[in-house]
Design a protein around this motif. Structure first.
Motif, short mmCIF file in Angstrom:
data_model
loop_
_atom_site.label_atom_id
_atom_site.label_comp_id
_atom_site.label_asym_id
_atom_site.label_seq_id
_atom_site.Cartn_x
_atom_site.Cartn_y
_atom_site.Cartn_z
N ASN A 33 0.80 -1.22 0.00
CA ASN A 33 0.00 0.00 0.00
C ASN A 33 0.84 1.27 0.00
OD1 ASN A 33 -2.35 -1.54 0.07
ND2 ASN A 33 -2.46 -1.51 2.30
N TRP A 34 2.14 1.13 0.28
CA TRP A 34 3.01 2.30 0.34
C TRP A 34 3.99 2.37 -0.83
CZ3 TRP A 34 4.83 0.96 5.99
CH2 TRP A 34 3.71 0.97 6.83
N GLY A 35 4.11 1.27 -1.57
CA GLY A 35 5.04 1.25 -2.70
C GLY A 35 6.48 1.11 -2.29
N THR A 36 6.72 0.53 -1.11
CA THR A 36 8.09 0.40 -0.61
C THR A 36 8.45 -1.04 -0.31
OG1 THR A 36 7.30 0.89 1.65
CG2 THR A 36 8.16 2.74 0.35
N ILE A 37 9.74 -1.27 -0.11
CA ILE A 37 10.27 -2.59 0.18
C ILE A 37 11.48 -2.39 1.10
CG2 ILE A 37 11.84 -2.62 -1.81
CD1 ILE A 37 10.98 -5.59 -2.22
N ASN A 55 7.68 0.95 -5.89
CA ASN A 55 6.71 1.45 -6.88
C ASN A 55 6.52 2.94 -6.62
OD1 ASN A 55 4.29 2.22 -8.25
ND2 ASN A 55 3.65 0.07 -8.32
N ILE A 56 7.18 3.78 -7.43
CA ILE A 56 7.19 5.21 -7.18
C ILE A 56 5.80 5.82 -7.31
CG2 ILE A 56 7.79 5.75 -9.56
CD1 ILE A 56 8.86 7.66 -6.36
N ASP A 57 4.98 5.29 -8.20
CA ASP A 57 3.63 5.85 -8.37
C ASP A 57 2.79 5.63 -7.12
OD1 ASP A 57 4.15 6.75 -10.96
OD2 ASP A 57 3.59 4.82 -11.85
N VAL A 58 2.86 4.43 -6.55
CA VAL A 58 2.13 4.14 -5.32
C VAL A 58 2.69 4.98 -4.17
CG1 VAL A 58 1.57 2.36 -3.62
CG2 VAL A 58 1.50 1.82 -6.05
N ALA A 59 4.02 5.08 -4.09
CA ALA A 59 4.64 5.84 -3.02
C ALA A 59 4.22 7.31 -3.05
CB ALA A 59 6.16 5.72 -3.11
N LEU A 71 10.52 10.06 0.59
CA LEU A 71 10.60 10.70 -0.72
C LEU A 71 11.28 12.06 -0.64
CD1 LEU A 71 7.09 9.81 -2.20
CD2 LEU A 71 9.28 8.68 -2.63
N ASN A 72 11.03 12.78 0.43
CA ASN A 72 11.65 14.10 0.62
C ASN A 72 13.17 13.95 0.80
OD1 ASN A 72 11.51 17.13 1.54
ND2 ASN A 72 12.64 16.10 3.14
N ASP A 73 13.58 13.05 1.67
CA ASP A 73 15.01 12.95 2.00
C ASP A 73 15.83 12.33 0.88
OD1 ASP A 73 14.25 14.05 4.38
OD2 ASP A 73 15.29 12.59 5.63
N LEU A 74 15.23 11.42 0.10
CA LEU A 74 15.98 10.78 -0.98
C LEU A 74 16.36 11.77 -2.08
CD1 LEU A 74 14.38 7.25 -1.49
CD2 LEU A 74 16.64 7.81 -0.58
#
Length: 227
Positions: A33-37, A55-59, A71-74
């Motif tokens: 649900n967050w697009g992360t792993i 999954n960047i779109d989901v994130a 996403l902000n810090d990356l």
């Protein structure tokens, strides 16, 4: 109970790359649900989470506070993100924080699917805060399984090995522009005492030091042999 559960490292690498790079690391699983792993390096009673976007779109569509921070810090590259504290009664923690005038996310149900297909579940709690260069507040977690049961299941599936249980996160060093005000604020949030610029939890120390950089963040995670 207030204990360090884990520290989060925001990564551009895959879990497989972290497994090859860091001894004792295993693939955690995906948060659909967050697009992360993630990949996880366990220690005796806490762990490091290497969190990556799958999954960047989901994130980007996620309203989850941790994903927004990721996403902000990356944008500035990989690095330590934030600290998660383990509690037994997360609803009571939420009530206390709200009674002290803080605005929270409310208790959030969460889960991830492991590589074996097992779904591990937990509850999370965040203090509302705009994502910026300011230090993110710690967030809270309560696992569905009791601690020892969860550790035993990790031993049985090979995630928690003797090497991992010989390690301990001795301290987390946070660099901020005003260590004095931050240690007071965090001590109140965590409902614990502090001395000088240090908060002592039952399983680690959180140390605040002066930061000359623009962004206030967790900077150092010291891991030592405990056996």
């Amino acid at each position: 109970m207030m204990e360090l559960d884990h520290v989060v490292y925001f990564s551009n690498q895959s879990p497989e790359e972290h497994v090859l790079e860091h001894k004792g690391t295993s693939i955690g699983g995906r948060h659909k649900n967050w697009g992360t792993i993630n990949a996880l390096t366990y220690t005796k009673n806490s762990y490091i989470e290497y969190l990556s976007v799958e999954n960047i779109d989901v994130a980007k569509q996620s309203n989850h506070p941790l994903i927004k921070l990721l996403l902000n810090d990356l944008k500035d590259g990989e690095g330590w993100g934030t600290i998660c504290v383990r509690v037994n009664q997360i609803h009571e923690v939420n009530e206390r924080l709200c009674s002290e005038g803080l605005v929270t996310s409310g208790v959030i149900d969460a889960e991830r699917e492991t590589t074996s297909g097992f779904v591990r579940k937990w509850k999370m709690l965040f203090i509302e805060q705009d994502v910026s260069d300011e230090l993110p507040y710690p967030f809270f977690i309560e696992w569905e399984e009791p601690f020892e049961e969860r550790m035993q299941s990790l031993r049985e599936d090979g995630t928690l090995q003797a090497y991992n249980e010989s390690l301990l996160i001795s301290q987390c060093v946070i660099a901020v522009k005003d260590p004095t005000s931050h240690v007071k604020e965090w001590a109140k949030i965590l409902n614990v005492n502090y001395e000088n610029h240090t908060i002592v939890l039952s399983n680690t120390k959180i140390v605040f030091q002066h930061n000359k950089e623009a962004k206030d963040r967790l900077k150092i995670v010291d891991i030592v042999k405990c056996n």
